[in-house]
Design an enzyme around this catalytic site. Sequence first.
Site, short mmCIF file in Angstrom:
data_model
loop_
_atom_site.label_atom_id
_atom_site.label_comp_id
_atom_site.label_asym_id
_atom_site.label_seq_id
_atom_site.Cartn_x
_atom_site.Cartn_y
_atom_site.Cartn_z
N GLU A 203 7.29 1.43 16.00
CA GLU A 203 8.33 2.01 15.15
C GLU A 203 8.28 3.51 15.37
O GLU A 203 7.37 4.02 16.04
CB GLU A 203 8.04 1.67 13.68
CG GLU A 203 8.13 0.17 13.38
CD GLU A 203 7.85 -0.16 11.91
OE1 GLU A 203 6.74 0.08 11.44
OE2 GLU A 203 8.78 -0.65 11.24
N ASN B 181 0.81 -1.23 0.00
CA ASN B 181 0.00 0.00 0.00
C ASN B 181 0.84 1.26 0.00
O ASN B 181 0.50 2.26 -0.62
CB ASN B 181 -0.98 -0.02 1.16
CG ASN B 181 -0.27 -0.13 2.51
OD1 ASN B 181 0.79 -0.71 2.63
ND2 ASN B 181 -0.88 0.46 3.54
N CYS C 199 -3.45 1.29 6.63
CA CYS C 199 -3.87 0.61 7.87
C CYS C 199 -4.46 1.59 8.88
O CYS C 199 -5.15 1.20 9.80
CB CYS C 199 -2.67 -0.11 8.48
SG CYS C 199 -1.25 0.96 8.68
N GLU D 76 3.58 -4.74 12.32
CA GLU D 76 2.63 -3.65 12.12
C GLU D 76 1.55 -4.20 11.19
O GLU D 76 1.83 -4.44 10.01
CB GLU D 76 3.35 -2.44 11.54
CG GLU D 76 2.59 -1.15 11.76
CD GLU D 76 1.53 -0.98 10.69
OE1 GLU D 76 1.92 -0.83 9.53
OE2 GLU D 76 0.33 -0.98 11.01
O1 TXE Z 1 -0.50 -8.51 2.73
P1 TXE Z 1 0.42 -9.67 3.24
P2 TXE Z 1 -1.34 -8.53 1.45
C1 TXE Z 1 -3.93 -6.03 4.98
C2 TXE Z 1 -5.09 -5.76 4.06
C3 TXE Z 1 -4.86 -6.70 2.94
C4 TXE Z 1 -4.30 -7.91 3.69
C5 TXE Z 1 -3.48 -8.78 2.81
O2 TXE Z 1 -6.29 -6.12 4.71
O3 TXE Z 1 -6.05 -7.05 2.28
O4 TXE Z 1 -3.45 -7.34 4.68
O5 TXE Z 1 -2.65 -7.94 2.04
C6 TXE Z 1 4.84 -11.07 2.53
N1 TXE Z 1 6.12 -15.13 5.47
N2 TXE Z 1 -2.84 -5.11 4.78
O6 TXE Z 1 -1.64 -9.90 0.92
O7 TXE Z 1 0.03 -11.00 2.77
C7 TXE Z 1 4.25 -10.60 1.23
O8 TXE Z 1 4.96 -11.14 0.14
C8 TXE Z 1 6.78 -13.98 5.22
C9 TXE Z 1 -2.55 -4.18 5.83
O9 TXE Z 1 -0.61 -7.63 0.54
O10 TXE Z 1 0.44 -9.43 4.68
C10 TXE Z 1 4.40 -9.09 1.38
O11 TXE Z 1 5.72 -8.70 1.06
N3 TXE Z 1 6.32 -13.00 4.41
C11 TXE Z 1 -1.13 -3.71 5.75
C12 TXE Z 1 4.13 -8.87 2.86
O12 TXE Z 1 4.35 -10.12 3.48
C13 TXE Z 1 5.12 -13.18 3.82
C14 TXE Z 1 -0.77 -3.26 4.38
C15 TXE Z 1 2.71 -8.40 3.16
O13 TXE Z 1 1.84 -9.32 2.56
C16 TXE Z 1 4.36 -14.36 4.02
C17 TXE Z 1 -1.09 -4.28 3.42
C18 TXE Z 1 4.90 -15.36 4.88
N4 TXE Z 1 4.25 -16.49 5.12
C19 TXE Z 1 -2.11 -5.18 3.64
N5 TXE Z 1 3.20 -14.24 3.28
C20 TXE Z 1 -0.82 -2.58 6.71
N6 TXE Z 1 -0.80 -2.88 7.99
O14 TXE Z 1 -0.57 -1.48 6.28
C21 TXE Z 1 3.25 -13.04 2.67
N7 TXE Z 1 4.40 -12.40 2.97
#
Ligand code: TXE
Length: 484
Positions: free
Chosen positions: A464, A154, A286, A252
């Site tokens: 952070e 994001n 978020c 986070e």
């Molecule tokens: O995030 P992911 P996604 C929320 C939002 C969104 C949901 C999923 O609701 O719909 O999370 O989003 C890596 N071990 N937020 O799929 O899956 C992945 O490759 C290690 C809130 O984009 O959490 C990416 O680089 N790493 C959030 C990162 O984790 C892993 C902002 C985030 O991916 C992994 C974005 C694993 N097993 C989404 N699986 C905020 N707090 O701002 C995935 N990744």
Amino acid sequence: MDEEVTQTLRNYVGGSFVEHGGTEWMDVFEPATGVRFARLPLSGSHDVDAAVEAARAAQPGWGSLSMGDRAGWLDKIADSLESSFDEIAELESRDTGKPISLARAVDANRSVANFRFFAGLIREQEQETFEMDDATNYVVNRPVGVGALITPWNLPLYLLSWKVAPAIGMGNTVVCKPSELTPMTADLLMRVIDGVGLPAGVVNLVHGDGSGAGSPLVAHPGIDLVSFTGGTATGEKVAASAAPAFKKLSLELGGKNSSIVFADCDMEKTVAGVVRSGFLNQGQVCLCGSRVLVEESVYSEFEGAFVEAVEQMRIGDPADDSTDLGALISKEHLQKVQSYIDLAIEEGGTILTGGTPCLPSGFEGGNWMAPTVIAGLAPESRCSTEEIFGPVVTLHSFKSEEEAVEIANGTRYGLAGSVWTTDMGKGKRVSEAMETGMVWVNTWLHRDLRVPFGGVKDSGVGREGGRWSLGFFSEAMNVCLKHD
Ligand code: TXE
């Protein structure tokens, strides 16, 4: 839709851009058009091994530099990023679908500021001492070692730089794993780091998805620390892998934040502020205020003004300076958001505006959702308590301050919130009663990089920002010298 793939990204390991060991690739699409414009390597554990090895080899030398020397490197990176400001904004807007105005004002600005801020903060660090009658204690802040920095789609460079700067500033070396959905500005940061001549192995980057690259990175025995920003579900997996190895961990995660509007607020400023809080970055932050709680006596007035303001937002070409709302990150995410809107109707909600994909002409291939306002849902409904992470806001009314706080605290998350009132005593009282890590009063996303940033409950672990980042990315050691 296909376009000639213009860019093939590579990993950055040990000071060089390198091919990955596998044969799998993943396409990168423009969210606004659906056009494929780049591809990234789907790295695996062998690629992760090489990156961690390079980071480990570089850490002793890098960790032995003075704070001043490392701060100097952060400034060089900030200077180089600043000279690439327009490229950052254009690339980030293209890669995420967010409006160029937002990519400039938030993403590019903060990416430079993150390196500049931590250079200054690290420079001003002084050694802490604690005097006793017969002894002197002093604290040495040593690097943790090698860190895994895992970031989401994001706010790609904003969040990656927020981790890289303090991590290397405190003497660690790192392996970055950006989201596979938005790799472009992470690649730009590696080009900047390569260009300024940062010692090889201090910053490494492995492209790939969660299972192929993220998971092996977190589990790698050569990783001492994990800093993760992303969804709560993934955060659980990261914690399950890192905790048994006692790796230092900061998470986070998601949020479902309330904006609490009291009758005594400045209505015009509040409507504008709560619209921004609900829909900035298409609601994909978020910290977004996705549930709006309004004091009953002004609910009708607020609802009318709020819907009118939402309907005035300009949706369309992210490259157009006048655009307020861009596209959602992916077709899958658009489907997730649409599914929640459909659920809202099942749960008894009324769609006051939006609720369907809107396809700006010329962008029919993109992931577009009209900004959506839903009324009439119970505060404990799924749509009002689960993170949707899209341009969707639910409206609710409350009778008393106590009821507002109870509703605000009624989700599994605890990240942020905002309170809108001209009575600052009430503003402070309500803020401090909210189970969150951050609250804004009569504003939102007004950021001082020195303050703690993070949440409670399912919004994460740790903080952070400012000294909290320096503390996380270092190990404090106390030495006690007995006086003769
Ligand atoms: O995030 P992911 P996604 C929320 C939002 C969104 C949901 C999923 O609701 O719909 O999370 O989003 C890596 N071990 N937020 O799929 O899956 C992945 O490759 C290690 C809130 O984009 O959490 C990416 O680089 N790493 C959030 C990162 O984790 C892993 C902002 C985030 O991916 C992994 C974005 C694993 N097993 C989404 N699986 C905020 N707090 O701002 C995935 N990744």
